[in-house]
Design an enzyme around this catalytic site. Structure first.
Site, PDB file in Angstrom:
ATOM      1  N   LYS A  90       0.829  -1.204   0.000  1.00 63.00           N
ATOM      2  CA  LYS A  90       0.000   0.000   0.000  1.00 63.00           C
ATOM      3  C   LYS A  90       0.873   1.269   0.000  1.00 63.00           C
ATOM      4  CE  LYS A  90      -2.031  -1.151   3.904  1.00 63.00           C
ATOM      5  NZ  LYS A  90      -1.305  -2.404   4.205  1.00 63.00           N
ATOM      6  N   ARG A 125      12.237  -4.995   4.790  1.00 64.03           N
ATOM      7  CA  ARG A 125      11.741  -3.618   4.605  1.00 64.03           C
ATOM      8  C   ARG A 125      12.628  -2.611   5.330  1.00 64.03           C
ATOM      9  NH1 ARG A 125       5.674  -1.804   5.545  1.00 64.03           N
ATOM     10  NH2 ARG A 125       5.895  -2.942   7.504  1.00 64.03           N
ATOM     11  N   ARG A 140      -0.021  -9.338  13.199  1.00 71.94           N
ATOM     12  CA  ARG A 140      -0.697  -8.325  12.375  1.00 71.94           C
ATOM     13  C   ARG A 140      -1.484  -8.996  11.248  1.00 71.94           C
ATOM     14  NH1 ARG A 140       4.274  -4.963  10.824  1.00 71.94           N
ATOM     15  NH2 ARG A 140       2.838  -3.841   9.454  1.00 71.94           N
ATOM     16  N   ARG A 157      11.162  -0.751  10.922  1.00 71.91           N
ATOM     17  CA  ARG A 157      10.013  -0.462  11.785  1.00 71.91           C
ATOM     18  C   ARG A 157       9.983  -1.394  12.986  1.00 71.91           C
ATOM     19  NH1 ARG A 157       4.686   0.314   8.129  1.00 71.91           N
ATOM     20  NH2 ARG A 157       3.859  -0.996   9.783  1.00 71.91           N
ATOM     21  N   ARG A 165      -9.981   0.236   8.327  1.00 68.56           N
ATOM     22  CA  ARG A 165      -9.381  -1.048   8.629  1.00 68.56           C
ATOM     23  C   ARG A 165     -10.328  -1.950   9.415  1.00 68.56           C
ATOM     24  NH1 ARG A 165      -3.753  -0.142   8.670  1.00 68.56           N
ATOM     25  NH2 ARG A 165      -2.527  -1.841   9.499  1.00 68.56           N
TER      26      ARG A 165
END
Ligand code: AP5
Ligand code: ZN
Length: 214
Positions: free
Chosen positions: A13, A123, A167, A156, A88
């Site tokens: 996203k 990431r 998650r 992160r 969400r």
């Protein structure tokens, strides 16, 4: 143009929001980025959000809805916006409706869980701009540095494999029902809905989005 980007953690996203933001000149509204900024500033909202985010859970609907309403009211959203990570939950989607905030497109990124765990492990992010990299699939020009500012990239806090799995569970339970919700909205003529194969390389996904939104 008002667009919702819907998809699991790591579905791409944020990556595609950067592309769409440049292409259409509309701002990215990433609730995750907004919360991380609040954490960095040490605001009361940030303090409340940190524990929840580190546990891979969702921040309360009321808090998030207030945040988004305030953001959408700003002048730069007049010609549209990209919602990244919002809504969400069903109550968040209902709140948009109740507040008369319609969207032109809901775009779902479809990526299997196994691919996501691998993506999160590599990431790297540039918090100030929201730019996202991957050490293998989307590397920065210079190792560990943001392409535009040269700032140090960071990992992160919620990208630990165990938190990522949590998650993903939360996504399937609380967010995935929005796929049926927005399909029904599209059938009622209130928006347009499309599912994109998010396992394709970054530029292929961008190309597909450009075709849909042309
Ligand atoms: P948030 O920041 O929104 O995280 P998320 O939805 O879990 O999504 P991510 O940012 O992890 O993934 P992404 O889809 O943006 O993927 P990206 O482009 O980075 O939310 C964080 C937390 O905040 C939540 O857990 C919750 O606690 C709270 N929160 C936020 N919004 C909330 C809300 N509305 N209500 C309640 N709580 C809320 O890509 C991932 C990686 O893959 C990158 O390394 C990238 O380079 C790579 N990649 C991207 N596309 C491709 C591709 N096509 N091929 C190969 N690699 C790719
Ligand atoms: Zn993101």
């Amino acid at each position: 143009m008002r667009i919702i980007l819907l998809g699991a953690p790591g579905a791409g996203k944020g990556t595609q929001a950067q592309f769409l933001m440049n292409k259409f000149g509309i701002p990215q509204i990433s609730t995750g980025d907004m919360l991380r900024a609040a954490i960095k500033e040490g605001t009361p909202l940030g303090l409340e959000a940190k524990k929840v985010m580190d546990a891979g859970q969702l921040v309360s609907d009321d808090l998030i809805i207030g945040l988004v309403k305030e953001r959408i009211a700003k002048a730069d959203c007049e010609n549209g916006f990209l919602l990244d990570g919002f809504p969400r939950t069903i109550p968040q989607a209902d709140a948009m409706k109740e507040n008369g905030i319609s969207v032109d497109y809901c775009l779902e990124f479809d990526v299997p869980d196994e691919v996501i765990v691998d993506r999160m492990a590599g990431r790297r992010v540039h918090p100030a701009s929201g730019r996202v990299y991957h050490i293998v699939y989307n590397p920065p020009k210079i190792d560990g540095k943001d392409d535009e500012t040269g700032d140090e990239l960071v990992i992160r806090d919620d990208d630990q494999p165990e938190t990522v799995r949590k998650r993903l569970g939360v996504y399937h339970e609380q967010t995935q029902p929005l796929v049926a919700y927005y399909k029904a909205e599209a059938e009622a003529g209130n928006t347009q809905f499309a599912t994109i194969d998010g396992t394709q390389p970054v530029d292929k996904v961008s190309q597909k989005l450009a075709e849909i939104l042309a």
